[in-house]
Write a protein that holds these residues in place. Sequence first.
Motif, PDB file in Angstrom:
ATOM      1  N   LYS A 294       0.814  -1.217   0.000  1.00 52.75           N
ATOM      2  CA  LYS A 294       0.000   0.000   0.000  1.00 52.75           C
ATOM      3  C   LYS A 294       0.851   1.272   0.000  1.00 52.75           C
ATOM      4  N   VAL A 295       0.458   2.216  -0.842  1.00 52.10           N
ATOM      5  CA  VAL A 295       1.116   3.525  -0.921  1.00 52.10           C
ATOM      6  C   VAL A 295       0.138   4.585  -0.414  1.00 52.10           C
ATOM      7  N   VAL A 296       0.593   5.400   0.542  1.00 54.82           N
ATOM      8  CA  VAL A 296      -0.230   6.474   1.099  1.00 54.82           C
ATOM      9  C   VAL A 296       0.288   7.809   0.574  1.00 54.82           C
ATOM     10  N   ILE A 297      -0.569   8.535  -0.134  1.00 57.70           N
ATOM     11  CA  ILE A 297      -0.198   9.860  -0.647  1.00 57.70           C
ATOM     12  C   ILE A 297      -0.452  10.883   0.454  1.00 57.70           C
ATOM     13  N   THR A 298       0.611  11.522   0.933  1.00 56.28           N
ATOM     14  CA  THR A 298       0.498  12.457   2.057  1.00 56.28           C
ATOM     15  C   THR A 298       0.345  13.910   1.621  1.00 56.28           C
ATOM     16  N   LYS A 299       0.825  14.224   0.399  1.00 57.71           N
ATOM     17  CA  LYS A 299       0.750  15.619  -0.040  1.00 57.71           C
ATOM     18  C   LYS A 299       0.773  15.679  -1.559  1.00 57.71           C
ATOM     19  N   VAL A 300      -0.046  16.573  -2.119  1.00 61.23           N
ATOM     20  CA  VAL A 300      -0.093  16.801  -3.558  1.00 61.23           C
ATOM     21  C   VAL A 300       0.150  18.287  -3.817  1.00 61.23           C
ATOM     22  N   VAL A 301       1.118  18.600  -4.663  1.00 59.63           N
ATOM     23  CA  VAL A 301       1.454  20.001  -4.974  1.00 59.63           C
ATOM     24  C   VAL A 301       1.476  20.178  -6.486  1.00 59.63           C
ATOM     25  N   MET A 302       0.749  21.216  -6.962  1.00 57.37           N
ATOM     26  CA  MET A 302       0.790  21.558  -8.379  1.00 57.37           C
ATOM     27  C   MET A 302       1.766  22.708  -8.590  1.00 57.37           C
ATOM     28  N   HIS A 303       2.808  22.464  -9.367  1.00 62.58           N
ATOM     29  CA  HIS A 303       3.815  23.480  -9.671  1.00 62.58           C
ATOM     30  C   HIS A 303       3.531  24.102 -11.038  1.00 62.58           C
ATOM     31  N   PRO A 304       4.172  25.240 -11.340  1.00 64.79           N
ATOM     32  CA  PRO A 304       4.021  25.837 -12.675  1.00 64.79           C
ATOM     33  C   PRO A 304       4.534  24.891 -13.764  1.00 64.79           C
ATOM     34  N   SER A 305       4.176  25.207 -15.006  1.00 66.44           N
ATOM     35  CA  SER A 305       4.599  24.436 -16.177  1.00 66.44           C
ATOM     36  C   SER A 305       4.081  23.003 -16.149  1.00 66.44           C
ATOM     37  N   VAL A 307       3.587  20.687 -13.721  1.00 72.73           N
ATOM     38  CA  VAL A 307       4.395  19.720 -12.979  1.00 72.73           C
ATOM     39  C   VAL A 307       3.675  19.370 -11.686  1.00 72.73           C
ATOM     40  N   LEU A 308       3.472  18.077 -11.463  1.00 67.79           N
ATOM     41  CA  LEU A 308       2.786  17.568 -10.281  1.00 67.79           C
ATOM     42  C   LEU A 308       3.793  16.947  -9.330  1.00 67.79           C
ATOM     43  N   GLU A 309       3.736  17.354  -8.054  1.00 70.48           N
ATOM     44  CA  GLU A 309       4.592  16.753  -7.025  1.00 70.48           C
ATOM     45  C   GLU A 309       3.730  15.869  -6.122  1.00 70.48           C
ATOM     46  N   LEU A 310       4.168  14.626  -5.944  1.00 65.95           N
ATOM     47  CA  LEU A 310       3.486  13.690  -5.049  1.00 65.95           C
ATOM     48  C   LEU A 310       4.436  13.291  -3.937  1.00 65.95           C
ATOM     49  N   ILE A 366      -2.134  13.949 -14.081  1.00 66.83           N
ATOM     50  CA  ILE A 366      -2.194  15.301 -13.531  1.00 66.83           C
ATOM     51  C   ILE A 366      -3.638  15.784 -13.471  1.00 66.83           C
ATOM     52  N   ARG A 367      -4.398  15.496 -14.513  1.00 65.83           N
ATOM     53  CA  ARG A 367      -5.808  15.898 -14.546  1.00 65.83           C
ATOM     54  C   ARG A 367      -6.590  15.217 -13.422  1.00 65.83           C
ATOM     55  N   ALA A 368      -6.270  13.962 -13.139  1.00 60.40           N
ATOM     56  CA  ALA A 368      -6.969  13.229 -12.075  1.00 60.40           C
ATOM     57  C   ALA A 368      -6.702  13.839 -10.708  1.00 60.40           C
ATOM     58  N   PHE A 369      -5.478  14.329 -10.482  1.00 60.86           N
ATOM     59  CA  PHE A 369      -5.147  14.932  -9.187  1.00 60.86           C
ATOM     60  C   PHE A 369      -5.624  16.381  -9.097  1.00 60.86           C
ATOM     61  N   GLU A 370      -5.897  17.008 -10.237  1.00 63.49           N
ATOM     62  CA  GLU A 370      -6.398  18.380 -10.224  1.00 63.49           C
ATOM     63  C   GLU A 370      -7.877  18.463  -9.851  1.00 63.49           C
ATOM     64  N   GLN A 371      -8.611  17.371  -9.993  1.00 56.35           N
ATOM     65  CA  GLN A 371     -10.037  17.367  -9.683  1.00 56.35           C
ATOM     66  C   GLN A 371     -10.240  17.398  -8.168  1.00 56.35           C
ATOM     67  N   GLN A 372     -10.724  18.522  -7.677  1.00 55.26           N
ATOM     68  CA  GLN A 372     -10.763  18.777  -6.230  1.00 55.26           C
ATOM     69  C   GLN A 372     -11.774  17.906  -5.485  1.00 55.26           C
ATOM     70  N   TYR A 373     -12.898  17.602  -6.097  1.00 56.10           N
ATOM     71  CA  TYR A 373     -13.962  16.918  -5.375  1.00 56.10           C
ATOM     72  C   TYR A 373     -14.026  15.423  -5.694  1.00 56.10           C
ATOM     73  N   SER A 374     -12.986  14.909  -6.303  1.00 55.31           N
ATOM     74  CA  SER A 374     -12.902  13.476  -6.592  1.00 55.31           C
ATOM     75  C   SER A 374     -11.919  12.827  -5.624  1.00 55.31           C
ATOM     76  N   PRO A 375     -12.116  11.541  -5.328  1.00 55.02           N
ATOM     77  CA  PRO A 375     -11.159  10.858  -4.444  1.00 55.02           C
ATOM     78  C   PRO A 375      -9.777  10.793  -5.091  1.00 55.02           C
ATOM     79  N   ILE A 376      -8.739  10.800  -4.257  1.00 53.73           N
ATOM     80  CA  ILE A 376      -7.358  10.751  -4.768  1.00 53.73           C
ATOM     81  C   ILE A 376      -7.121   9.405  -5.455  1.00 53.73           C
TER      82      ILE A 376
END
Length: 564
Positions: A294-305, A307-310, A366-376
């Motif tokens: 199991k992988v637990v995502i603790t933080k999601v950050v959207m950077h310019p250009s 770029v998604l940080e997980l 990236i699009r999947a993580f940008e959706q605010q009201y959807s589960p991660i």
Amino acid sequence: MGNCVVNHWFSVLFLAVWLGLNVFLFVDAFLKYEKADRYYYTRKILGSTLACARASALCLNFNSMLILLPVCRSLLSFLRGTCSFCSRTLRKQLDHNLTFHKLVAYMICLHTAIHIIAHLFNFDRYSRSRQATDGSLASILSSLSHDEEKGGSWLNPIQFRNTTVEYVTFTSIAGLTGVIMTIALILMVTSSTEFIRRSYFEVFWYTHHLFIFYILGLGIHGIGGIVRGQTEESINEGHPHKCAESFDMWHDHDSHCRRPEFEGQPPESWKWILAPVILYICERILRFYRSQQKVVITKVVMHPSKVLELQMNKRGFSMEVGQYIFVNCPSISLLEWHPFTLTSAPEEDFFSIHIRAAGDWTENLIRAFEQQYSPIPRIEVDGPFGTASEDVFQYEVAVLVGAGIGVTPFASILKSIWYKFHCANHNLKTKKIYFYWICRETGAFSWFNDLLTSLEQEMEKLGKVGFLNYRLFLTGWDSNIVGHAALNFDKATDILTGLKQKTSFGRPMWDNEFSTIATSHPKSVVGVFLCGPRTLAKSLRKCCHRYSSLDPRKVQFYFNKENF
């Protein structure tokens, strides 16, 4: 050029041995089939193309045995760890695994072409000798019965005069598996070009798994026994050199020459590939087991250009600087795994990656993580795996060169340096780091601005301002950006990045940079690490050769490039 030349010639020696083995196996097999009494009658129909086909088949077996070993990533990471106390020259050879994998693939293609062309001639000669009615030895051998109930022992796989080569190809095990393997090989090789891998990674990923059909086909290719030779017992009863000219007396009971008996050669390919296939299966089982944790995502950050940080956690996960992982998102694709360099430091209680939009899969993620009201989305992780960057702290001086998102392995290294200084780690062998980051757009610099700012502050606090020398280069600029930067040049911080180090416009003058480093560290061992395009790698490799001293006691540059 001392040790750089040693590394180069060590690699050349390794390739020379591999090429030499290919030549030796080919020549040895060719001469064997040209001289063997067992195939005397077969040569009467086929000529020298029999030896060409069998020699290339042996080389195909040899290279197919090697093709899977360079992509056993867990094995290579283990070997890298066990070789940590070996010489740099020996350890660096592991970094060429994908290059060797490609060379072996090209050799397989070469021998496949030779094998196919030889068999095209063979089938043509089989067909012509079967249709011949001139009473020649070749026509008599070709007319030997396929009916085993009548005591027949055939030599020509074409049974009837009206049988076509196409019919034999698609109705025999050897012919059908040969077609399947050739199609799989063509698709794998053509989809492995750099353009396809970078622009349509999914195509490369799926077609490369056709290797399963290639390996299975190779294992059973020889079962049909189409290429046949005289049995040992038949040779003892009537040696072909004595009885070939008396073929009209084979049915005479008073003759010492009997009609020859033939048999197919037992399949041998499976013997060559069995061990590496078992090793690869064990590797895949291990990687599958690791990926299911199991992988637990603790933080999601959207950077310019884009770029998604997980930032993630996973039980038992342990990493070193510069390593990479494979990532899968089942909601996007169940089968696709993409490599990403770890941007976190081993000292942190999480591991992180930065993902740039570069294709359908990354854009969908990236699009999947940008959706605010959807589960991660659920993420699966396989790894980590070792790279050349693991050795960065083994050098007195390190030169880090990142192009665009290629900065990610060096983010891990720079973070680890911050922790080492913060915790007063006195075991750090590295005394100086030169960091070059080349980007097309200003927004990319914001990915690790905070990290560079923290490093600047930490170096000042500890009185080690000279430890890290970093340069930022912007290649995509216009006159407005340059004018704005020039007007604000006297400010304490850079107008584009907010850092104390000013941004340079254009590309580094590598000869000047290497000359300065060689002068500043006349007796040091310098590790040059690149994560970037092939053209840049070529320039840096040349500089490493040019500025390394012939005297091993003086400055030596070692070139290292990230390969996934």
